[in-house]
Design a protein around this motif. Structure first.
Motif, PDB file in Angstrom:
ATOM      1  N   ARG A 142       1.371   1.595   6.910  1.00 30.82           N
ATOM      2  CA  ARG A 142       1.309   0.244   6.336  1.00 30.82           C
ATOM      3  C   ARG A 142       0.669   0.228   4.950  1.00 30.82           C
ATOM      4  O   ARG A 142       0.454  -0.846   4.388  1.00 30.82           O
TER       5      ARG A 142
ATOM      6  N   ILE B 163      -1.672 -16.399   8.806  1.00 27.81           N
ATOM      7  CA  ILE B 163      -0.972 -15.411   7.989  1.00 27.81           C
ATOM      8  C   ILE B 163       0.320 -15.992   7.443  1.00 27.81           C
ATOM      9  O   ILE B 163       0.716 -15.725   6.309  1.00 27.81           O
TER      10      ILE B 163
ATOM     11  N   GLN C 272       0.372 -12.932   2.215  1.00 27.85           N
ATOM     12  CA  GLN C 272       0.459 -11.547   1.750  1.00 27.85           C
ATOM     13  C   GLN C 272      -0.008 -10.557   2.804  1.00 27.85           C
ATOM     14  O   GLN C 272       0.178  -9.351   2.667  1.00 27.85           O
ATOM     15  N   LEU C 273      -0.612 -11.061   3.871  1.00 23.64           N
ATOM     16  CA  LEU C 273      -1.245 -10.165   4.837  1.00 23.64           C
ATOM     17  C   LEU C 273      -0.245  -9.534   5.804  1.00 23.64           C
ATOM     18  O   LEU C 273       0.695 -10.170   6.264  1.00 23.64           O
ATOM     19  N   ASP C 274      -0.504  -8.286   6.109  1.00 23.83           N
ATOM     20  CA  ASP C 274       0.230  -7.538   7.117  1.00 23.83           C
ATOM     21  C   ASP C 274      -0.632  -7.539   8.380  1.00 23.83           C
ATOM     22  O   ASP C 274      -1.815  -7.246   8.315  1.00 23.83           O
ATOM     23  N   LEU C 275      -0.050  -7.898   9.519  1.00 25.07           N
ATOM     24  CA  LEU C 275      -0.778  -7.908  10.779  1.00 25.07           C
ATOM     25  C   LEU C 275      -0.458  -6.639  11.552  1.00 25.07           C
ATOM     26  O   LEU C 275       0.702  -6.374  11.872  1.00 25.07           O
ATOM     27  N   LEU C 276      -1.487  -5.833  11.826  1.00 21.36           N
ATOM     28  CA  LEU C 276      -1.320  -4.592  12.565  1.00 21.36           C
ATOM     29  C   LEU C 276      -1.892  -4.797  13.962  1.00 21.36           C
ATOM     30  O   LEU C 276      -3.110  -4.763  14.151  1.00 21.36           O
TER      31      LEU C 276
ATOM     32  N   TRP D 144      -8.748  -4.200   3.906  1.00 23.42           N
ATOM     33  CA  TRP D 144      -8.372  -4.304   5.316  1.00 23.42           C
ATOM     34  C   TRP D 144      -9.497  -4.961   6.093  1.00 23.42           C
ATOM     35  O   TRP D 144     -10.666  -4.893   5.711  1.00 23.42           O
TER      36      TRP D 144
ATOM     37  N   LYS E 208      -5.016  -6.706   2.342  1.00 19.80           N
ATOM     38  CA  LYS E 208      -3.629  -6.301   2.541  1.00 19.80           C
ATOM     39  C   LYS E 208      -3.198  -6.454   3.989  1.00 19.80           C
ATOM     40  O   LYS E 208      -2.010  -6.634   4.271  1.00 19.80           O
ATOM     41  N   GLY E 209      -4.155  -6.336   4.902  1.00 23.22           N
ATOM     42  CA  GLY E 209      -3.770  -6.403   6.293  1.00 23.22           C
ATOM     43  C   GLY E 209      -4.951  -6.586   7.221  1.00 23.22           C
ATOM     44  O   GLY E 209      -6.096  -6.315   6.862  1.00 23.22           O
TER      45      GLY E 209
END
Length: 268
Positions: free
Chosen positions: A49, A147, A153-157, A104, A132-133
């Protein structure tokens, strides 16, 4: 103790103590072998990611298996963890994200003991601009609206995805930053104190020797891992591959039961 990085130490423990208990939290347990695999899986996912050596991650969780896995995954990647006290509110959380230049964030959105999602929703948008996430533990449904609208803009992991044994392109080294504590002082905001991988592990080895922590010891992590006392206790056992016992939120009766049932030998 010879200078070492966390991943090398973890690999040694996973080989020597593969099936031995690494951490028992309230109702779950993980062995040293499982811990190494989980740290590698999360590190590989974060790398996919876009996480890179030198990044910073704000670790905002109570004591739990995922706290330890996330820290070790970050060490594997050479990412510095900024430890966030679970008692901090939106002002302090926002300050740490901004001053720590965190790309993060790892959190447990649906944790019942503390209103993590509500606090994050109240953090100033400027403090979240560099994220970023988010590595989300458990049910992350509460984060989806945030989100989708406020932080597009956020990536969800989601923590706990499929196994991944991909190689780490630029792994962490002993001289890399590993952990940032916050400490009080004469300034208006908490001071940020950086510790490197080799320095932390050296401290852990010294503490283990001083207090007689050995591979067959069982160490109670009663203090929060986000603080110096809790994390230093962790280091003493981590240095030798001891077993750990902890709770997300301290409960005297449950702690006494854990001490008895798991034959705890050391705590702070």
């Amino acid at each position: 103790m010879q200078a070492m990085d966390f991943n090398t130490l973890l690999a040694r423990h996973a080989e020597a103590f593969a099936d031995k208990l690494a951490l028992q939290d309230q109702d779950r347990a993980i062995s040293w072998g499982q811990l190494a695999r989980e740290a590698q899986r999360l590190a590989a996912l974060m790398q996919q990611r876009g996480a890179r050596r030198g990044d910073r991650l704000a670790l905002w969780m109570p004591n739990c298996i995922e706290w330890l896995v996330t820290f070790l995954a970050c060490a594997r990647l050479g990412i510095t963890v900024v430890a966030v006290n679970t008692r901090f509110r939106e002002h302090e959380v926002g300050q740490l994200l901004q001053r720590g230049r965190c790309a993060w964030l790892a959190m447990w959105p649906a944790f019942k003991g503390l209103p993590f999602t509500e606090i994050l929703a109240s953090v100033d948008a400027a403090a979240l601009a560099n994220l970023k996430g988010i590595v989300g533990v458990g049910d992350c449904g509460q984060l989806a609206p945030m989100i989708g609208k406020r932080l597009p803009q956020l990536d969800l992991l989601p923590y706990g995805g499929e196994p991944d044994s991909g190689n780490i392109a630029d792994p962490g080294q002993e001289d890399d930053g590993a952990l940032v504590y916050t400490t009080s002082g004469t300034t208006s905001a908490p001071k940020l104190v950086l510790h490197r991988q080799a320095g932390l592990l050296s401290h852990g080895a010294i503490a283990a020797q001083a207090y007689g922590v050995e591979p067959d010891s069982v160490v109670l992590l009663a203090a929060p891992l986000c603080g110096a006392f809790g994390f230093s206790t962790l280091l003493s056992g981590l240095a030798v591959g001891a077993s750990f016992v902890s709770l997300p939120v301290f409960d005297a009766a449950l702690t006494v039961r854990q001490i008895q049932d798991l034959a705890v030998t050391h705590t702070f």
